[in-house]
Motif scaffolding. Structure first.
Motif, PDB file in Angstrom:
ATOM      1  N   LYS A 287     -32.922  23.360 -10.287  1.00 48.75           N
ATOM      2  CA  LYS A 287     -34.362  23.137 -10.107  1.00 48.75           C
ATOM      3  C   LYS A 287     -34.727  21.685 -10.411  1.00 48.75           C
ATOM      4  O   LYS A 287     -35.437  21.034  -9.649  1.00 48.75           O
ATOM      5  CB  LYS A 287     -35.168  24.096 -10.973  1.00 48.75           C
ATOM      6  CG  LYS A 287     -35.127  25.513 -10.449  1.00 48.75           C
ATOM      7  CD  LYS A 287     -35.869  26.491 -11.328  1.00 48.75           C
ATOM      8  CE  LYS A 287     -35.786  27.873 -10.689  1.00 48.75           C
ATOM      9  NZ  LYS A 287     -36.283  28.919 -11.551  1.00 48.75           N
ATOM     10  N   ASP A 288     -34.209  21.151 -11.518  1.00 49.52           N
ATOM     11  CA  ASP A 288     -34.551  19.788 -11.938  1.00 49.52           C
ATOM     12  C   ASP A 288     -33.908  18.712 -11.069  1.00 49.52           C
ATOM     13  O   ASP A 288     -34.551  17.729 -10.715  1.00 49.52           O
ATOM     14  CB  ASP A 288     -34.136  19.547 -13.391  1.00 49.52           C
ATOM     15  CG  ASP A 288     -34.933  20.369 -14.388  1.00 49.52           C
ATOM     16  OD1 ASP A 288     -35.939  20.996 -13.994  1.00 49.52           O
ATOM     17  OD2 ASP A 288     -34.532  20.402 -15.575  1.00 49.52           O
ATOM     18  N   VAL A 289     -32.641  18.870 -10.739  1.00 47.53           N
ATOM     19  CA  VAL A 289     -31.872  17.812 -10.070  1.00 47.53           C
ATOM     20  C   VAL A 289     -31.931  17.928  -8.548  1.00 47.53           C
ATOM     21  O   VAL A 289     -32.005  16.924  -7.849  1.00 47.53           O
ATOM     22  CB  VAL A 289     -30.401  17.817 -10.551  1.00 47.53           C
ATOM     23  CG1 VAL A 289     -29.565  16.792  -9.821  1.00 47.53           C
ATOM     24  CG2 VAL A 289     -30.336  17.583 -12.060  1.00 47.53           C
ATOM     25  N   MET A 290     -31.901  19.159  -8.020  1.00 49.66           N
ATOM     26  CA  MET A 290     -31.783  19.352  -6.575  1.00 49.66           C
ATOM     27  C   MET A 290     -33.041  19.930  -5.932  1.00 49.66           C
ATOM     28  O   MET A 290     -33.076  20.114  -4.726  1.00 49.66           O
ATOM     29  CB  MET A 290     -30.583  20.249  -6.259  1.00 49.66           C
ATOM     30  CG  MET A 290     -29.262  19.756  -6.842  1.00 49.66           C
ATOM     31  SD  MET A 290     -28.798  18.098  -6.346  1.00 49.66           S
ATOM     32  CE  MET A 290     -28.133  18.392  -4.728  1.00 49.66           C
ATOM     33  N   GLY A 291     -34.051  20.244  -6.711  1.00 47.44           N
ATOM     34  CA  GLY A 291     -35.291  20.770  -6.147  1.00 47.44           C
ATOM     35  C   GLY A 291     -35.190  22.189  -5.615  1.00 47.44           C
ATOM     36  O   GLY A 291     -35.965  22.588  -4.748  1.00 47.44           O
TER      37      GLY A 291
ATOM     38  N   LYS B   1     -24.120  14.498  -7.638  1.00 44.61           N
ATOM     39  CA  LYS B   1     -25.130  14.244  -8.671  1.00 44.61           C
ATOM     40  C   LYS B   1     -24.498  14.513 -10.029  1.00 44.61           C
ATOM     41  O   LYS B   1     -23.664  15.402 -10.181  1.00 44.61           O
ATOM     42  CB  LYS B   1     -26.344  15.165  -8.504  1.00 44.61           C
ATOM     43  CG  LYS B   1     -27.004  15.084  -7.154  1.00 44.61           C
ATOM     44  CD  LYS B   1     -27.658  13.760  -6.932  1.00 44.61           C
ATOM     45  CE  LYS B   1     -28.397  13.776  -5.610  1.00 44.61           C
ATOM     46  NZ  LYS B   1     -28.718  12.459  -5.145  1.00 44.61           N
ATOM     47  N   LEU B   2     -24.904  13.734 -11.006  1.00 44.02           N
ATOM     48  CA  LEU B   2     -24.460  13.935 -12.377  1.00 44.02           C
ATOM     49  C   LEU B   2     -25.630  14.519 -13.155  1.00 44.02           C
ATOM     50  O   LEU B   2     -26.730  13.967 -13.149  1.00 44.02           O
ATOM     51  CB  LEU B   2     -24.019  12.605 -12.985  1.00 44.02           C
ATOM     52  CG  LEU B   2     -23.236  12.669 -14.277  1.00 44.02           C
ATOM     53  CD1 LEU B   2     -21.913  13.397 -14.078  1.00 44.02           C
ATOM     54  CD2 LEU B   2     -22.973  11.276 -14.812  1.00 44.02           C
ATOM     55  N   ALA B   3     -25.401  15.656 -13.775  1.00 42.57           N
ATOM     56  CA  ALA B   3     -26.423  16.310 -14.586  1.00 42.57           C
ATOM     57  C   ALA B   3     -25.853  16.477 -15.990  1.00 42.57           C
ATOM     58  O   ALA B   3     -24.684  16.178 -16.235  1.00 42.57           O
ATOM     59  CB  ALA B   3     -26.782  17.664 -13.984  1.00 42.57           C
TER      60      ALA B   3
ATOM     61  N   GLY C  95     -26.463  16.789 -23.455  1.00 41.89           N
ATOM     62  CA  GLY C  95     -25.604  15.614 -23.498  1.00 41.89           C
ATOM     63  C   GLY C  95     -24.223  15.805 -22.903  1.00 41.89           C
ATOM     64  O   GLY C  95     -23.417  14.881 -22.896  1.00 41.89           O
ATOM     65  N   ARG C  96     -23.928  16.984 -22.390  1.00 37.95           N
ATOM     66  CA  ARG C  96     -22.623  17.272 -21.779  1.00 37.95           C
ATOM     67  C   ARG C  96     -22.736  17.109 -20.264  1.00 37.95           C
ATOM     68  O   ARG C  96     -23.447  17.875 -19.608  1.00 37.95           O
ATOM     69  CB  ARG C  96     -22.166  18.690 -22.119  1.00 37.95           C
ATOM     70  CG  ARG C  96     -22.042  18.928 -23.614  1.00 37.95           C
ATOM     71  CD  ARG C  96     -21.668  20.347 -23.935  1.00 37.95           C
ATOM     72  NE  ARG C  96     -22.649  21.293 -23.400  1.00 37.95           N
ATOM     73  CZ  ARG C  96     -22.467  22.608 -23.339  1.00 37.95           C
ATOM     74  NH1 ARG C  96     -21.340  23.147 -23.753  1.00 37.95           N
ATOM     75  NH2 ARG C  96     -23.394  23.406 -22.860  1.00 37.95           N
ATOM     76  N   PRO C  97     -22.050  16.125 -19.687  1.00 41.47           N
ATOM     77  CA  PRO C  97     -22.177  15.898 -18.248  1.00 41.47           C
ATOM     78  C   PRO C  97     -21.428  16.931 -17.419  1.00 41.47           C
ATOM     79  O   PRO C  97     -20.406  17.472 -17.837  1.00 41.47           O
ATOM     80  CB  PRO C  97     -21.566  14.506 -18.048  1.00 41.47           C
ATOM     81  CG  PRO C  97     -20.635  14.329 -19.188  1.00 41.47           C
ATOM     82  CD  PRO C  97     -21.197  15.127 -20.329  1.00 41.47           C
ATOM     83  N   PHE C  98     -21.978  17.213 -16.241  1.00 47.64           N
ATOM     84  CA  PHE C  98     -21.329  18.039 -15.232  1.00 47.64           C
ATOM     85  C   PHE C  98     -21.834  17.575 -13.869  1.00 47.64           C
ATOM     86  O   PHE C  98     -22.805  16.824 -13.782  1.00 47.64           O
ATOM     87  CB  PHE C  98     -21.581  19.540 -15.462  1.00 47.64           C
ATOM     88  CG  PHE C  98     -23.026  19.961 -15.405  1.00 47.64           C
ATOM     89  CD1 PHE C  98     -23.578  20.441 -14.223  1.00 47.64           C
ATOM     90  CD2 PHE C  98     -23.827  19.892 -16.533  1.00 47.64           C
ATOM     91  CE1 PHE C  98     -24.910  20.851 -14.176  1.00 47.64           C
ATOM     92  CE2 PHE C  98     -25.155  20.292 -16.501  1.00 47.64           C
ATOM     93  CZ  PHE C  98     -25.701  20.768 -15.311  1.00 47.64           C
ATOM     94  N   SER C  99     -21.142  17.987 -12.809  1.00 46.76           N
ATOM     95  CA  SER C  99     -21.523  17.507 -11.485  1.00 46.76           C
ATOM     96  C   SER C  99     -22.058  18.625 -10.614  1.00 46.76           C
ATOM     97  O   SER C  99     -21.741  19.805 -10.804  1.00 46.76           O
ATOM     98  CB  SER C  99     -20.337  16.833 -10.790  1.00 46.76           C
ATOM     99  OG  SER C  99     -19.337  17.778 -10.477  1.00 46.76           O
TER     100      SER C  99
END
Length: 174
Positions: free
Chosen positions: A21-25, A89-91, A95-99
């Motif tokens: 929802k936040d990153v990809m709409g 996209k990097l989300a 604080g733990r990154p994932f793609s």
């Protein structure tokens, strides 16, 4: 101590829902399916109202750095060749990154190659060579590409760390 990486027993549905929802709409998710084939990351395929997505959650510090590197490289080459490349996209979650990336149309080469004739294989080979040529000719300064985390760009360093952390002594000897 809290890990920077993800573990298989976490509540991925809430992380996926929020990040899409936040990153990809994304407005509506219709299914979330784990993909069990990988050992490097925890992977999910998600079907949503505006397409299908893949999310990769790293299993340890090594794969965190690899996902960050993948993101930086994919962002750098996007639009610099005549080929469609992944819009990675990097989300992050606490604080733990994932793609995250949207699914490409079509089938994977691995699925199709066994059924291809010689002319089709030759055509694909030419396309791969063209892509590699275009990629080779992209002008870059590695200090401008890999700005988030210094993870070491030398192939030998990557392979050494990969072998040391993820391959048993018996398998390395073999």
């Amino acid at each position: 101590m809290v890990n920077n990486f993800f573990e298989i027993d976490e509540n991925f549905e809430s992380i996926i829902d929020k990040s899409l929802k936040d990153v990809m709409g994304v407005s509506l998710i219709s299914s979330i399916e784990p993909i069990y084939t990988g050992w490097t990351n925890i992977v999910y395929k998600v079907s949503a109202d505006n397409g299908n997505y893949y999310l990769r959650f790293p299993r340890d510090e090594f794969w965190i750095r690899t996902i960050v590197k993948d993101y930086q490289f994919a962002s750098f080459i996007n639009g610099k060749t005549s080929f469609q490349t992944v819009d990675l996209k990097l989300a992050s979650d606490n604080g733990r990154p994932f793609s995250i990336h949207r699914e490409f149309e079509g089938a994977s080469l691995a699925e199709k190659i066994q059924k291809m004739g010689d002319n089709e294989v030759l055509g694909i080979s030419r396309e791969l060579a063209k892509f590699m040529f275009e990629l080779h000719n992209v002008k870059f300064d590695k200090n401008e590409i890999f700005t988030i985390d210094n993870i070491g760009l030398e192939l030998n360093d990557f392979i050494t760390e990969l072998l040391d952390k993820h391959v048993s002594d018996e398998d390395r000897e073999f």
